[in-house]
Design an enzyme around this catalytic site. Structure first.
Site, PDB file in Angstrom:
ATOM      1  N   GLU A 126       1.149  -0.910   0.294  1.00  0.00           N
ATOM      2  CA  GLU A 126       0.228  -0.156  -0.723  1.00  0.00           C
ATOM      3  C   GLU A 126       0.686   1.113   0.327  1.00  0.00           C
ATOM      4  O   GLU A 126       2.284   1.277   0.642  1.00  0.00           O
ATOM      5  CB  GLU A 126      -1.607   0.357   0.964  1.00  0.00           C
ATOM      6  CG  GLU A 126      -2.011  -1.238   0.847  1.00  0.00           C
ATOM      7  CD  GLU A 126      -2.738  -0.979   2.737  1.00  0.00           C
ATOM      8  OE1 GLU A 126      -3.604  -2.191   2.125  1.00  0.00           O
ATOM      9  OE2 GLU A 126      -3.092   0.048   2.916  1.00  0.00           O
ATOM     10  N   GLY A 338      31.024  -0.670 -23.980  1.00  0.00           N
ATOM     11  CA  GLY A 338      31.318   0.455 -24.054  1.00  0.00           C
ATOM     12  C   GLY A 338      30.370   1.273 -24.015  1.00  0.00           C
ATOM     13  O   GLY A 338      29.035   0.943 -23.930  1.00  0.00           O
ATOM     14  N   GLU A 362       9.162  -8.737  -4.015  1.00  0.00           N
ATOM     15  CA  GLU A 362       9.195  -9.582  -2.942  1.00  0.00           C
ATOM     16  C   GLU A 362       9.829  -9.450  -1.250  1.00  0.00           C
ATOM     17  O   GLU A 362      10.524 -10.599  -1.015  1.00  0.00           O
ATOM     18  CB  GLU A 362       9.787 -10.860  -3.841  1.00  0.00           C
ATOM     19  CG  GLU A 362       9.646 -10.713  -4.814  1.00  0.00           C
ATOM     20  CD  GLU A 362       7.731 -11.714  -5.083  1.00  0.00           C
ATOM     21  OE1 GLU A 362       7.574 -11.549  -4.144  1.00  0.00           O
ATOM     22  OE2 GLU A 362       7.424 -12.186  -6.320  1.00  0.00           O
TER      23      GLU A 362
END
Length: 379
Positions: A126, A338, A362
């Site tokens: 939440e 690179g 998780e």
């Protein structure tokens, strides 16, 4: 002690890898640009048994072990970790329904879940409760018409995209024992979604807040028992941590393979750059770390499969170690490319972005360290 995969496990990996390379890898960049995964992909994966990897065979699932499942996610993430991780979320939810839902709810929803006609999302986090998940505030009140939900879930993969949501809600007092789990189907009155989140990686997964405003679902949509939802959610996370680690592993392997191929072709100072000893040492370090990560992950999966007392600790340790190793490896692969590594055409920069979130979801890697330390001190 046999570290070799069985013939069946090798076949599972090869099947998942072949599917990923044919049906996912060629489209991964386009799906990222579009910000979505075509729903037509999921029934194709379900036809392979991937819609219910560790759902029991009695319920119509594949009945695979957790170790078997990590092979699937490692193989698929070599094509695209974002797609593989989304499939992991669906499977985590499917296992929760199979393990904890009553017979009637299982019979009602699992057939479409396993065929992936119904794609599932997991709703725990939440806006005000992430690592402190037991502090969640979304409330469900039982009345004559069922459970009425009010609250908001955040960072939901599949928000506004999935067909149903496995939602952890508060039905009782504060703390973990006041939490229950409900199934909320898309289209339910009072269910709505926030705007599409603009993320660093996992861009092919639509991510939104999921909002409940007097959203009422039948009482029969309760998964398991009231007050047990937090334990159900945590049980799902042990396997989820293995899966997300496997996604890091597969993506890192893919990056290393691409880097070896690039270095054999890229020339500087009169020779291919894979002939410079300093760069060979960096390749060796990545190979060593990758192989160590793979063994650690598979040991943790074996612990979970065998019901070892320290399985949760090992899942946490493996998640921390493998996701951090994966991010280090893809970052080094970008460096060895690179300037070309910074370009989207070479596929490396996407992996750097996709894997970064694996250290957060998780359970953050800080929480993984906390779990590990608590188990050490308890001994």
């Amino acid at each position: 002690m046999d570290f070799a995969l069985s013939d069946e496990q090798t076949a599972i990996f090869d099947m998942a890898h072949a599917f990923g390379q044919e049906h996912i890898a060629p489209h991964a960049r386009a799906w990222e640009a579009e910000g979505t995964i075509p729903k037509t992909l999921w029934p194709e994966l379900a036809a392979l048994g991937f819609g219910g990897l560790y759902v029991s065979e009695d319920s119509g699932g594949s009945g695979l072990s957790r170790l078997d499942a990590t092979l699937v996610f490692e193989a698929l993430s070599m094509a695209c970790p974002s797609v593989a991780a989304f499939l992991s979320i669906h499977n985590m939810c499917a296992k929760m329904i199979d393990s904890f839902a009553g017979d009637d709810l299982r019979a009602l929803v699992l057939p479409d879940v396993l065929s992936m006609k119904t794609v599932l999302s997991y709703c725990l986090t939440e806006p005000g409760s992430g690592s402190d998940a037991a502090a969640l505030k979304t409330r469900a009140t039982l009345g004559a018409d069922g459970y009425t939900l009010n609250g908001t879930k955040a960072f939901i993969s599949g928000g506004g995209y999935s067909d149903a949501y496995v939602v952890m809600v508060r039905t009782g007092a504060d703390g973990p024992k006041g939490i229950s789990t409900l199934l909320v189907e898309d289209g339910t009155d009072g269910l709505s979604f926030g705007g599409l989140e603009d993320k660093m990686g996992w861009k092919s997964q639509p991510t939104r807040q999921v909002q409940f405003d007097d959203c009422t679902v039948p009482a029969a949509n309760l998964i398991g028992e009231e007050g047990r939802g937090f334990s159900y959610a945590m049980a799902g996370l042990d396997g989820g941590r293995l899966n997300i680690a496997a996604c890091s592993l597969g993506a890192a392997q893919s990056a290393l393979d691409m880097t070896l191929a690039y270095m054999s072709e890229r020339r500087a100072f009169g020779q291919s750059i894979d002939q410079f000893q300093a760069l060979q040492f960096r390749l060796a370090d990545m190979e060593i770390e990758l192989r160590a990560a793979r063994v650690f992950l598979r040991q943790a999966a074996w612990k979970l499969d065998t019901g070892a007392a320290d399985a949760t600790q090992h899942c946490a340790m493996a998640k921390k170690f493998v996701t951090e190793a994966g991010s280090r490896i893809v970052d080094q692969c970008l460096q060895l490319h690179g300037g070309y590594g910074y370009l989207a055409d070479y596929g490396i920069e996407k992996l750097v972005r996709d894997l970064r979130v694996h250290q957060i979801l998780e359970g953050t890697n800080e929480i993984m360290r906390m779990i590990t330390a608590r188990h050490m001190l308890a001994r």
